[in-house]
Motif scaffolding. Structure first.
Motif, PDB file in Angstrom:
ATOM      1  N   ARG A 111     -14.213   2.524   7.816  1.00 54.80           N
ATOM      2  CA  ARG A 111     -13.200   1.018   8.555  1.00 54.80           C
ATOM      3  C   ARG A 111     -13.245   1.045  10.175  1.00 54.80           C
ATOM      4  O   ARG A 111     -13.978   0.350  11.078  1.00 54.80           O
TER       5      ARG A 111
ATOM      6  N   THR B 147     -11.598 -10.775   8.704  1.00 49.60           N
ATOM      7  CA  THR B 147     -11.466  -9.819   7.497  1.00 49.60           C
ATOM      8  C   THR B 147     -12.340  -8.796   7.551  1.00 49.60           C
ATOM      9  O   THR B 147     -13.615  -8.716   7.577  1.00 49.60           O
ATOM     10  N   ARG B 148     -11.969  -7.369   7.588  1.00 50.85           N
ATOM     11  CA  ARG B 148     -13.039  -6.818   7.568  1.00 50.85           C
ATOM     12  C   ARG B 148     -13.248  -5.784   6.382  1.00 50.85           C
ATOM     13  O   ARG B 148     -12.272  -5.496   5.320  1.00 50.85           O
ATOM     14  N   LEU B 149     -14.669  -5.336   5.524  1.00 51.22           N
ATOM     15  CA  LEU B 149     -14.543  -4.578   4.761  1.00 51.22           C
ATOM     16  C   LEU B 149     -15.134  -3.307   5.181  1.00 51.22           C
ATOM     17  O   LEU B 149     -16.918  -3.853   5.532  1.00 51.22           O
TER      18      LEU B 149
ATOM     19  N   ASP C 125     -11.431   5.192   5.125  1.00 50.69           N
ATOM     20  CA  ASP C 125     -11.762   6.763   6.495  1.00 50.69           C
ATOM     21  C   ASP C 125     -11.738   8.236   5.520  1.00 50.69           C
ATOM     22  O   ASP C 125     -10.209   8.334   5.847  1.00 50.69           O
TER      23      ASP C 125
ATOM     24  N   PHE D  91     -17.242   4.805  -5.852  1.00 53.38           N
ATOM     25  CA  PHE D  91     -15.312   4.858  -5.093  1.00 53.38           C
ATOM     26  C   PHE D  91     -15.795   4.742  -3.189  1.00 53.38           C
ATOM     27  O   PHE D  91     -15.356   2.936  -3.394  1.00 53.38           O
TER      28      PHE D  91
END
Lengths: 327, 427
Positions: free
Chosen positions: A265, A290-292, A296, A309
């Motif tokens: 991200r 918005t970021r998806l 990290d 995951f």
């Protein structure tokens, strides 16, 4: 129109360009008789011989360094990085030499070189075979960076990259190689570098993405259509130079933007897209940009549940889009 | 769920409103944004739309009743789609998807929380909603939001604008509730069918409001009329000298209107009875001088108000006028902009006419016009001279004012305007 896999489209593009222009040659690890680790170059050495399909030593800085020299002297090298993860030893050659040659020589010398590199995860490749490092290269002006998602774009963009007068990083998502099939016309065509494409039209929300995530976003959009949420999917195809016009036109229409990228991200190229949208479509926004992205975490886990995951999925994209659409 | 439909504050000074005609009755279905009832306040007539979709269970405030702000107008049984049970065996769509919050449940993902639409009474809105509200002159607090936490979405505001366009005039200038306004339709003529060589033009809501309130004014106010000729030769010279610099420095045109209004505000202080209204069994003096200015919009006319005009310089009035005229024509006036007037000024000279008989704005005592400035041969000191002449006309409520005081007011106006000249300060 014939249906082809992404990997077949890339192989076709290489073959057709090598037939068209004898200055085009390939160089990389085990790409000759072996056809490369993913078999992208399968059969090329048989047709064009070992002088045009060159097995290199296990030294990425040498592969790129040789290619830069050849390109500067009139050849059109197509260098293969076995995995995108392995490109880092060549970083100095790419960032300091290839990208800057035209600028430094006052437009006298160019480096018409293509660097092909399989990127991305989701194939249980673990630490060394899964990274999405595109943002390290989109921060280097002088380079072009493309990442096709479909067989059609893969062939057309590779031809455009080979014919381009400057260095192009051509990223291939390894999971799309044999999982994505699509129509590819016979014969010659190019997909221009620097043009995004709306892969699905919609009204409630724009998803901006590239690579494998284009397919995941299209799956999510099909799910959400059942719930009455209409999603537009913009496939960037080229990251550098990015097609802001298409992105902004879409977001101004829908008022909401979800930027989806497989890389980590923080500092990912999606942050650049989100920033551009916030700055130039501000008065059209009806929700937070918005970021998806992937978390990290230092590396893609090999352990399968952990990889699931880590990786984005159509379900995760649908959930984020559903939430933003309701805003 | 029962929903209480309350009277919101329609303008900053509004404390109560009179209920007009209900367009729905108990038992009727009403859709969100569908017009429901007319509310009349002292200066503004608002057609209120339903904030929710449902069935009206009770009308708590019938026509004619005065309701305080916050008072319940009606009770609506709201449709609650969420309470509809899903079909047997069909899983809720959300249940099938994995919870994306699992990957978001870290402080690295601040976007996981969404700020509420309202915090501490201040309404937040997204940039596109703010822009569309400004462009379409919409008060967002009047719209029920369909987004998270009741947030008004882009679609909500587009729907609202569309429903308003289909049946416009959420806000229209109207009369105060002077005389009994309980039956607004009582003076309405029977509908006339056009003949074969005639054509019917539908009434816009603003046109309907103008008709209603001009009829109301003429039917209830005994009008009288008077006029003076004003020699504005010196004022013309003053304006000619200032106008180029003024436009460059201030960015707006310096017309004659702010000069006349400056004089008007001063003269109203001298004649406070002109700044009043008829109170049935009394006369109500207005302490503030809020000047309405009639703005012609082609198809109709609207009267925005410059508040406390007596505190403004000529330059300040010029800016105030320019702002209100621009917003009147862009249709972005708020209810507060068109409420609270105590006297009305009509610059009919802009239309090129030299004599008008204006109708008193309901709830006020008089209305003044400034007519076109014409060069005429007049007698000055027993010689014939060419002078710039402007007529000023006054219509007034003869219940409040007689010819004596009106004549005194007009003579004072004339004297003050004629004193304006090259030495007059405009700041």
């Amino acid at each position: 129109m014939p249906q082809k896999l992404v990997i077949e489209a890339i192989n076709d593009a290489l073959r057709e360009e090598m037939r068209r222009d004898e200055t085009v040659f390939c160089i990389g690890q085990d790409i000759g008789a072996g056809g490369g680790v993913f078999l992208v170059t399968q059969g090329l050495q048989n047709e064009f011989g070992p002088d045009r399909v060159i097995d290199s030593p296990l030294a990425e800085s040498a592969i790129i360094g040789v290619s830069i020299g050849a390109a500067a002297n009139g050849m059109r090298p197509v260098a293969e990085m076995q995995f995108f993860d392995y490109i880092l030893p060549a970083m100095e050659q790419i960032a300091n030499e290839a990208a800057k040659m035209r600028w430094r020589s006052f437009n006298t010398w160019g480096v018409p070189m293509v660097m092909r590199a399989p990127t991305g995860g989701g194939v249980t490749g673990g630490i060394y075979h899964s990274q999405s490092l595109e943002a390290m290269f989109t921060n280097i002006p002088g380079l072009k960076v493309v990442l096709p998602a479909t067989p059609y774009d893969a062939k057309g963009l590779l031809k455009a990259a080979i014919r381009d007068p400057d260095p192009v990083l051509y990223l291939e998502h390894k999971k799309t190689y044999r999982s994505i099939r699509g129509e590819v016309p016979d014969g010659d065509y190019v997909v221009p570098i620097g043009k995004a494409e709306v892969k699905r039209t919609g009204n409630n929300l724009t998803i901006v993405t590239w690579g494998l995530m284009v397919h995941y976003a299209l799956d999510a959009a099909a799910q959400l259509e059942q719930e009455g949420i209409s999603i537009e999917v913009v496939d960037l195809r080229t990251l550098l130079p990015v097609d802001n016009e298409t992105i902004l036109e879409s977001v101004k229409k829908t008022g909401k933007a979800l930027v989806v990228y497989e890389a980590n991200r923080t500092g990912g190229f999606g942050g650049e897209i989100a920033s551009t949208i916030a700055e130039f479509a501000f008065e059209h926004l009806d929700g937070p940009v918005t970021r998806l992205a992937s978390p990290d975490i230092p590396a893609m886990p090999w352990n399968h549940p952990q990889e699931a995951f880590f990786m984005l999925s159509p379900e995760k994209i649908a959930a984020a889009a559903r939430k933003l659409a309701a805003y | 769920m029962p929903y209480s439909f309350i009277l919101p504050p329609l303008a900053e000074t509004t404390a109560e409103g009179t209920v007009g005609r209900w367009q729905k009755q108990p038992g009727d279905r009403v859709k969100r944004y569908e017009p429901l009832v007319d509310i009349m306040t002292d200066k503004v007539n608002v057609e209120m739309t339903s904030p929710v979709t449902g069935v009206i269970s009770e009308i708590n405030a019938p026509e004619g009743v005065v309701v305080p702000v916050g008072g319940v107008l009606a009770t609506i049984i709201e449709d609650d789609e969420g309470s509809t049970p899903p079909a047997h065996g069909a899983p809720a769509p959300q249940a099938a998807a994995p919870d994306v919050e699992a990957t978001h449940a870290s402080p690295l993902h601040p976007s996981a929380t969404i700020a509420p639409a309202r915090s501490e009474g201040r309404q937040r809105m997204t940039p596109v909603v703010a822009r569309l509200a400004l462009e379409h002159g919409v008060d967002v607090s009047q719209i029920g939001g369909s987004g998270i936490e009741g947030r008004v979405t882009k679609q909500d505001i587009l729907d609202f604008v569309e429903s308003r366009a289909a049946r416009p005039a959420a806000v229209a200038v109207t009369a105060p509730v002077a005389a009994p306004l309980a039956a607004p339709g009582s003076r309405a003529q029977p509908s006339i069918t056009p003949g074969a060589d005639e054509e019917a033009l539908p009434l816009s809501p603003v046109r309907r409001a103008i008709a209603e309130h001009m009829s109301n004014s003429k039917a209830t106010i005994p009008h009288a009329w008077t006029m003076v000729e004003v020699d504005v030769s010196l004022l013309v010279r003053l304006r000619e000298r200032l106008k180029e610099d003024f436009r460059k420095r201030e960015g707006v045109d310096l017309t004659y209107l702010p000069f006349v209004m400056k004089v008007l505000a001063e003269t109203l202080k001298e004649f406070p009875l002109l700044n009043s209204s008829w109170g049935g069994d009394k006369i109500i003096l207005k302490k503030r001088i809020n000047l309405g200015i009639a703005v012609n919009r082609g198809e109709d006319l609207i009267v925005p108000v410059i508040k406390d005009a007596d505190r403004l310089s000529v330059a300040g009035l010029a800016h105030g006028i320019a702002d209100l005229v621009a917003r009147a024509r862009a249709n972005t006036l708020s209810p507060a902009d068109i409420s609270g007037g105590t006297f009305t000024m009509n610059n009919t000279g802009a239309l090129g006419v030299t004599l008008s008989y204006p109708i008193v704005y309901p709830g006020q005592a008089a209305i003044l016009t400034s007519e076109a400035i014409i060069k005429r041969a007049v007698v000055v000191d027993d010689a014939i001279a060419i002078r710039s002449i402007m007529n000023m006309c006054l219509s007034f409520d003869h219940r409040i004012l007689d010819g004596g005081i009106s004549g005194g007011f007009m003579r004072a106006m004339k004297a003050r305007v004629e004193k304006l000249g090259p030495d007059t300060a405009i700041y």
